[in-house]
Write an enzyme that holds these catalytic residues in place. Structure first.
Site, PDB file in Angstrom:
ATOM      1  N   ARG A  50     -33.559 -18.450  11.993  1.00 55.71           N
ATOM      2  CA  ARG A  50     -32.658 -17.870  10.986  1.00 55.71           C
ATOM      3  C   ARG A  50     -31.652 -18.913  10.492  1.00 55.71           C
ATOM      4  O   ARG A  50     -31.311 -18.959   9.308  1.00 55.71           O
ATOM      5  CB  ARG A  50     -31.944 -16.635  11.557  1.00 55.71           C
ATOM      6  N   LYS A 149     -26.702 -16.284   6.692  1.00 57.34           N
ATOM      7  CA  LYS A 149     -25.556 -16.195   7.610  1.00 57.34           C
ATOM      8  C   LYS A 149     -24.681 -17.422   7.377  1.00 57.34           C
ATOM      9  O   LYS A 149     -24.761 -18.425   8.085  1.00 57.34           O
ATOM     10  CB  LYS A 149     -26.068 -16.106   9.052  1.00 57.34           C
ATOM     11  N   GLU A 182     -24.808  -2.186   5.793  1.00 57.57           N
ATOM     12  CA  GLU A 182     -24.613  -2.523   7.209  1.00 57.57           C
ATOM     13  C   GLU A 182     -23.136  -2.391   7.514  1.00 57.57           C
ATOM     14  O   GLU A 182     -22.375  -1.885   6.691  1.00 57.57           O
ATOM     15  CB  GLU A 182     -25.114  -3.944   7.490  1.00 57.57           C
TER      16      GLU A 182
END
Ligand code: PMP
Length: 288
Positions: A50, A149, A182
Site C-alpha cells: 500500500r 495514505k 469511513e
C-alpha cells in the site's frame, strides 16, 4: 527510543527533519501504521504494498526496495525491543525549496518509529463507542484519491475536531454524494439481518488492511459480507456496527447521531469478529 532515519538509528532527541522538507511544508509524503503482536509484524507485505501504491499515486519514487524497507521496519522493532506495539513508517518527498515543485526535492526521506498507540480508551472495546456524522465530507477522489495514505490528513483532522465538538471520539465522514465513506481513522462495517456490509473503497474509504482482514475472517466464519452503498439511515437501523483500523483494531459502535444501534450493546457478530481478529493477529505475521 531509537528512531530509524534515512539508513541510521538515532536517538529520539536526534531524530530531526529539515524545515525545508516538503512532508512538513506541504504534507507531501506517504505513510503506514503497522502493528506488531507478540513479535509478529502483522501483514507487513500488505502495508508495504500500500505504501508503494500511495507513493506511485504521488509520483514519489522511493529509492529503496520493499525488502530494504521491511528489514528496516523489523530492525527498528528489535532495536527498541518492541514485541507488542505500533510502528509508524513515513516517507517524505525530502528537502526542496519554498516552492511546491517536488522535482526540486532530489532525495526522499524515510523514518520509522516503533512505539505504542491507544486510539480509544479501553472500556469502549466492551461498552462500544457513541459516534456522530460530521459536516466535513471525505475528500473526493477527483481531488486526491482517499485510497492514497498521504501525509495530508487535514480532511480527517477537521472531521475529528467536529466529532470532539459534538462530544464524540470518532466521526462518520460522508462522501460528496452523501454516502458513508469511513471514519477519520477507521473503516466502518454494519451488520444487518445477519449480513456484514461495508462501503466500497470507491465510496471514499481507505483500503484498510484491517478491513481486508475482517473480510477474510467473515469468509472463514461463513458470515455473508458485501460491499455496498451505505447511508446514515442504514447505520441507524443496523443491528450492529463496528470500526476497524490498525490503531483501533476492532471496536464496536453502539450509537450514531443520538440513535441507538440495535440494543445499544456490542452485538454477537461483532463479538465473534473481534475474537477471531484477536486470535488471528497472534498467529499471522512476520516474525521479528
Ligand atoms: N481509514 C483511514 C482514513 C485511516 O487513516 C485508517 C488507518 N490507517 C483506516 C481507514 C484503517 O486502515 P488500516 O486498517 O489499514 O489501518
Amino acid at each position: 527510543m531509537k528512531i530509524y532515519l534515512d539508513g541510521k538509528f538515532v536517538d529520539e532527541s536526534e531524530a530531526k527533519i529539515s524545515v525545508f522538507d516538503h512532508g512538513l511544508l506541504y504534507g507531501d509524503g506517504v505513510f503506514e501504521g503497522i502493528r506488531v503482536y507478540q513479535g509478529n509484524v502483522f501483514r507487513l507485505e500488505e502495508h508495504l504494498e500500500r505504501l508503494e501504491y500511495s507513493a506511485k499515486a504521488l509520483l514519489l519514487k522511493m529509492p529503496w526496495s520493499r525488502k530494504e524497507i521491511a528489514d528496516a521496519t523489523m530492525e527498528t522493532c528489535r532495536q527498541n525491543e518492541l514485541m507488542d506495539g505500533y510502528i509508524r513508517l513515513v516517507v517524505t518527498r525530502g528537502v526542496g525549496d519554498l516552492g511546491l515543485s517536488p522535482w526540486l526535492c532530489p532525495v526522499p526521506s524515510i523514518f520509522i518509529i516503533a512505539g505504542k498507540i491507544a486510539l480509544y480508551p479501553a472500556e469502549h472495546y466492551t461498552t462500544g463507542l457513541s459516534i456522530v456524522t460530521v459536516p466535513t465530507r471525505r475528500i473526493s477522489s477527483a481531488a486526491l484519491p482517499p485510497a492514497v495514505k498521504s501525509l495530508n490528513y487535514l480532511n480527517n483532522i477537521l472531521a475529528k475536531m467536529e466529532a470532539r465538538q459534538a462530544g464524540a471520539l470518532e466521526a462518520i465522514m460522508l462522501n460528496d454524494q452523501g454516502y458513508v465513506a469511513e471514519c477519520t481513522g477507521d473503516n466502518i462495517f454494519i451488520v444487518h439481518k445477519g449480513e456484514i456490509i461495508t462501503p466500497a473503497a470507491s465510496q471514499g474509504a481507505l483500503k484498510g488492511i484491517t478491513r481486508s482482514t475482517i473480510m477474510a475472517i467473515a469468509e472463514e466464519l461463513k458470515i455473508p459480507l458485501k460491499e455496498a452503498d451505505m447511508t446514515r439511515y442504514d447505520v441507524w437501523n443496523a443491528d450492529e456496527c463496528f470500526l476497524t483500523g490498525t490503531a483501533a483494531e476492532v471496536i464496536p459502535v453502539v450509537k450514531l447521531d443520538g440513535r441507538e444501534i440495535g440494543n445499544a450493546k456490542p452485538g454477537p457478530v461483532t463479538q465473534r469478529i473481534l475474537e477471531a481478529f484477536r486470535r488471528r493477529v497472534l498467529v499471522e505475521g512476520t516474525r521479528l
